[in-house]
Design an enzyme around this catalytic site. Structure first.
Site, PDB file in Angstrom:
ATOM      1  N   HIS A   1     -45.225 -24.095 -14.362  1.00  0.00           N
ATOM      2  CA  HIS A   1     -44.654 -25.397 -14.709  1.00  0.00           C
ATOM      3  C   HIS A   1     -44.350 -26.236 -13.476  1.00  0.00           C
ATOM      4  O   HIS A   1     -44.227 -27.455 -13.571  1.00  0.00           O
ATOM      5  CB  HIS A   1     -43.380 -25.213 -15.547  1.00  0.00           C
ATOM      6  CG  HIS A   1     -42.176 -24.786 -14.764  1.00  0.00           C
ATOM      7  ND1 HIS A   1     -41.942 -23.472 -14.411  1.00  0.00           N
ATOM      8  CD2 HIS A   1     -41.128 -25.486 -14.261  1.00  0.00           C
ATOM      9  CE1 HIS A   1     -40.809 -23.387 -13.729  1.00  0.00           C
ATOM     10  NE2 HIS A   1     -40.300 -24.603 -13.622  1.00  0.00           N
TER      11      HIS A   1
ATOM     12  N   HIS B   1     -30.682 -28.421  -6.453  1.00  0.00           N
ATOM     13  CA  HIS B   1     -30.251 -27.389  -7.386  1.00  0.00           C
ATOM     14  C   HIS B   1     -30.114 -26.057  -6.665  1.00  0.00           C
ATOM     15  O   HIS B   1     -30.737 -25.826  -5.640  1.00  0.00           O
ATOM     16  CB  HIS B   1     -31.151 -27.281  -8.620  1.00  0.00           C
ATOM     17  CG  HIS B   1     -32.598 -26.983  -8.379  1.00  0.00           C
ATOM     18  ND1 HIS B   1     -33.447 -27.819  -7.693  1.00  0.00           N
ATOM     19  CD2 HIS B   1     -33.371 -25.943  -8.779  1.00  0.00           C
ATOM     20  CE1 HIS B   1     -34.675 -27.323  -7.672  1.00  0.00           C
ATOM     21  NE2 HIS B   1     -34.647 -26.172  -8.311  1.00  0.00           N
TER      22      HIS B   1
END
Length: 311
Positions: free
Chosen positions: A120, A185
């Site tokens: 992804h 993140h």
């Protein structure tokens, strides 16, 4: 000679498909709305091919052999993780070979794949930007998850070489450059040197290639458990600073941060912005439009930037 018609940088997250918002006001809603606006703008640009710079999340590359950069030149297959497309993807092979030859001439020993698996980290952005999987692509996978990583300065230099290689291609088509990853993140360590990475998990990071599907099946529940937390760390101030540097055409300021400062400000997952750095430098243009939404529920600062206007 190929023409670079623009650059798109776009965050990705498993939770864009695992925790999709029901409305624009919900977490992630603004990001997905603006991603669709970018798709429509790209449709108007009408590129003939897209170069996608993105990471792998231990679906294709493991610590048995961990290359800093891998270029797909003939076949690519989507792993199919987190709702991204599984199966064959179209490759712009002539353009890919031009990129490889140009990078080699510039002194980059890029790993080469005639059959590249992409997860992804490449496919989600590719699908969102193009509206499917029909546009021929050149996939460039950057190691951003498995220390030691290519330096930010090396990525900056590679971006220049990539842009020159694409512009020198005998293919006369219109080329869009896209980058997938980040922004800030924080993720668990994937470093086998880390004393906290032990046992079966450490073994899988090294030997997972033997059964990548089994590795992914064991890892996915841990990823899913990270989603939905409204207090997950996201550094929105740094994310905005990053987008402003590309808007002001100052990518060197990002490269000058170095590995440790980048991780301090953007987290272990923030190393994915290496992909943006390569892509924007290759395009050689500042961002003309950007969008940003901090989405702690998706554990990520979700940013988009383009070198062309978006309605």
């Amino acid at each position: 000679m190929a023409e670079i018609v623009g650059f798109v940088g776009m965050s990705h997250s498993p939770f864009a498909t695992l925790l999709p918002p029901e409305e624009v006001s919900a977490p992630g809603g603004r990001f997905l709305r603006d991603a669709d606006r970018v798709r429509r703008a790209v449709e108007r640009l009408a590129p003939d091919a897209i170069v996608v710079v993105g990471p792998d999340h231990f679906h294709a590359n493991f610590y048995d052999v961990m290359p800093p950069f891998v270029l797909g030149v003939e076949q690519a297959v989507g792993f199919g993780d987190f709702g991204s497309t599984a199966g064959p993807l179209p490759i712009a092979s002539q353009l890919a070979w031009s990129a490889y030859d140009g990078l080699a001439a510039a002194g980059f020993d890029i790993s080469l794949s005639y059959s590249l698996t992409v997860d992804h980290g490449v496919v989600q952005g590719y699908e969102m930007i193009t509206g499917g999987i029909d546009l021929p692509m050149v996939p460039l996978v950057v190691n951003t998850a498995a220390p030691p990583l290519p330096s930010l300065q090396r990525c900056f230099t590679l971006g220049h070489a990539l842009g020159q290689a694409l512009r020198s291609s005998p293919d006369a088509g219109r080329v869009l450059i896209a980058a997938s990853g980040g922004l800030s993140h924080w993720l668990p360590s994937n470093d086998p040197r880390d004393p906290a990475v032990t046992g079966d998990r450490r073994d899988a990071l090294i030997h997972g290639r033997a059964d990548a599907q089994a590795f992914a099946a064991a890892r996915e529940p841990r990823v899913r458990a990270m989603g939905g937390n409204p207090t997950a760390p996201v550094n929105a101030d740094w994310d905005q600073w990053f987008l402003e540097r590309l808007t002001d055409n100052e990518p060197a300021a990002i490269a000058d941060l170095g590995h440790e400062k980048l991780e301090e400000y953007a987290g272990t997952g923030g190393h994915e912005v290496r992909c943006w750095l390569i892509g924007q430098v290759a395009a050689g243009r500042p961002l003309a439009w950007s969008s940003y939404e901090p989405v702690p529920e998706w554990i990520t600062g979700m940013g988009i930037g383009t070198t062309f206007t978006v309605d």
